[in-house]
Design an enzyme around this catalytic site. Structure first.
Site, PDB file in Angstrom:
ATOM      1  N   ALA A  24       0.805  -1.227   0.000  1.00 34.77           N
ATOM      2  CA  ALA A  24       0.000   0.000   0.000  1.00 34.77           C
ATOM      3  C   ALA A  24       0.837   1.277   0.000  1.00 34.77           C
ATOM      4  O   ALA A  24       0.417   2.298  -0.557  1.00 34.77           O
ATOM      5  CB  ALA A  24      -0.931   0.001   1.206  1.00 34.77           C
ATOM      6  N   ASP A 104      -4.418  -1.183  -7.830  1.00 33.90           N
ATOM      7  CA  ASP A 104      -4.609   0.031  -8.626  1.00 33.90           C
ATOM      8  C   ASP A 104      -4.180  -0.117 -10.080  1.00 33.90           C
ATOM      9  O   ASP A 104      -4.418   0.774 -10.893  1.00 33.90           O
ATOM     10  CB  ASP A 104      -3.870   1.214  -7.988  1.00 33.90           C
ATOM     11  CG  ASP A 104      -2.418   0.885  -7.668  1.00 33.90           C
ATOM     12  OD1 ASP A 104      -1.785   0.142  -8.454  1.00 33.90           O
ATOM     13  OD2 ASP A 104      -1.931   1.352  -6.626  1.00 33.90           O
ATOM     14  N   HIS A 121      -3.912  -9.569  -5.525  1.00 34.87           N
ATOM     15  CA  HIS A 121      -5.270  -9.238  -5.077  1.00 34.87           C
ATOM     16  C   HIS A 121      -6.131  -8.699  -6.213  1.00 34.87           C
ATOM     17  O   HIS A 121      -7.164  -8.079  -5.978  1.00 34.87           O
ATOM     18  CB  HIS A 121      -5.205  -8.257  -3.895  1.00 34.87           C
ATOM     19  CG  HIS A 121      -4.505  -8.843  -2.699  1.00 34.87           C
ATOM     20  ND1 HIS A 121      -3.911  -8.087  -1.720  1.00 34.87           N
ATOM     21  CD2 HIS A 121      -4.284 -10.142  -2.333  1.00 34.87           C
ATOM     22  CE1 HIS A 121      -3.362  -8.890  -0.805  1.00 34.87           C
ATOM     23  NE2 HIS A 121      -3.568 -10.129  -1.161  1.00 34.87           N
ATOM     24  N   CYS A 156     -22.309 -13.187 -22.176  1.00 38.82           N
ATOM     25  CA  CYS A 156     -22.611 -14.606 -21.881  1.00 38.82           C
ATOM     26  C   CYS A 156     -23.681 -14.739 -20.809  1.00 38.82           C
ATOM     27  O   CYS A 156     -24.096 -15.853 -20.484  1.00 38.82           O
ATOM     28  CB  CYS A 156     -21.335 -15.340 -21.451  1.00 38.82           C
ATOM     29  SG  CYS A 156     -20.908 -15.141 -19.700  1.00 38.82           S
TER      30      CYS A 156
HETATM   31 ZN    ZN Z   1     -19.052 -13.800 -19.560  1.00 37.78          ZN
END
Ligand code: ZN
Length: 252
Positions: A24, A104, A121, A156
């Site tokens: 961070a 970010d 992450h 989808c």
């Molecule tokens: Zn999709």
């Protein structure tokens, strides 16, 4: 015997498979708030857990609303000198990988190739379909959600979600594998702006150090790895002031 700064330059100069681990403290230098800090968002928002997101339309709206609130800051954030230093090391043929806790997307925006980057992450700079995995640009989705309050949906039919790892969501196996590979193969590990409070991310630099790679920590404030015998150098202070000049000196 030189100063610690000289030792850092010498380590960078003498290494060809450097692992950078960023947290961070690297993002805050680009104006991204620290979510876990005392002013962090979790002091006033309740996080939406992944299972709830998948199960409940109200939870999906809550999550999109939260992400919309932060979107402009992420969209407009610019890479800083630490992100550029990672690219400098890559161009000098010295970088094995950047493993980041940050969401970010600024390492990629600074020009670091995807095959050198592990975003443990996830990232706020893309939207991901939870059914087919297709990734897309967030801006049109946020514009549409802000205007209509209706949830964006993939072609989808799957649910779309910013490509960050949510609370209760597993880290991606492929990313964990690539981070472990980098920890196993690096010849220097430098941790920048992390307190190592989040696992399993915090394991990777320590794994590298315990294998014998020199381990440098640069952070403002205490970290959970302070004082460990595996730590070679520990700089207390601003990553942006300390790391980029050392990289410039090592790569000139
Ligand atoms: Zn999709």
């Amino acid at each position: 015997m030189g100063s610690d700064s000289d030792r850092l330059v010498a380590l960078l100069r003498g290494s060809s498979r450097i692992l950078l681990f960023t947290g961070a403290g690297v993002s805050t230098a680009s104006g991204i708030p620290d979510f876990r800090g005392p002013q962090g968002v979790w002091t006033r928002r309740r996080p939406v857990y992944y299972d709830d997101f998948m199960r409940s339309e109200a939870a999906r709206i809550e999550h999109w609303d939260f992400k919309l609130e932060g979107w402009a800051a992420y969209r407009d954030a610019q890479p800083n000198a630490v992100h550029r230093s990672a690219v400098t090391l890559h161009r000098a043929g010295k970088l094995l990988a950047v493993v980041t806790q940050n969401i970010d997307g600024l390492h990629a925006r600074a020009g670091l190739p995807r095959d050198r980057l592990v975003e443990l992450h996830g990232t706020n700079s893309e939207i991901e379909c939870q059914s087919c995995g297709r990734r897309s640009d967030p801006q049109p989705h946020f514009e549409s959600f802000a205007r209509t309050r209706r949830l964006p949906v993939c072609a989808c039919g799957g649910f779309l979600k910013p490509a960050t790892i949510s609370f209760g969501q597993q880290l991606r196996e492929a990313d964990l594998g690539r981070a472990a590979d980098a920890a196993a193969a690096c010849d220097l590990v430098v941790a920048l702006g992390s307190t190592f409070s989040v696992y399993p991310a915090a394991e990777f630099p320590l794994t590298a150090a315990r294998r014998g790679a020199p381990y440098v920590i640069i952070n403002r404030g205490a970290t959970e790895h302070d004082g460990l015998p595996a730590v070679t150098l520990r700089f207390e202070g601003d990553v942006v002031e300390i790391f980029p000049p050392a990289v410039a000196a090592a790569c000139d």
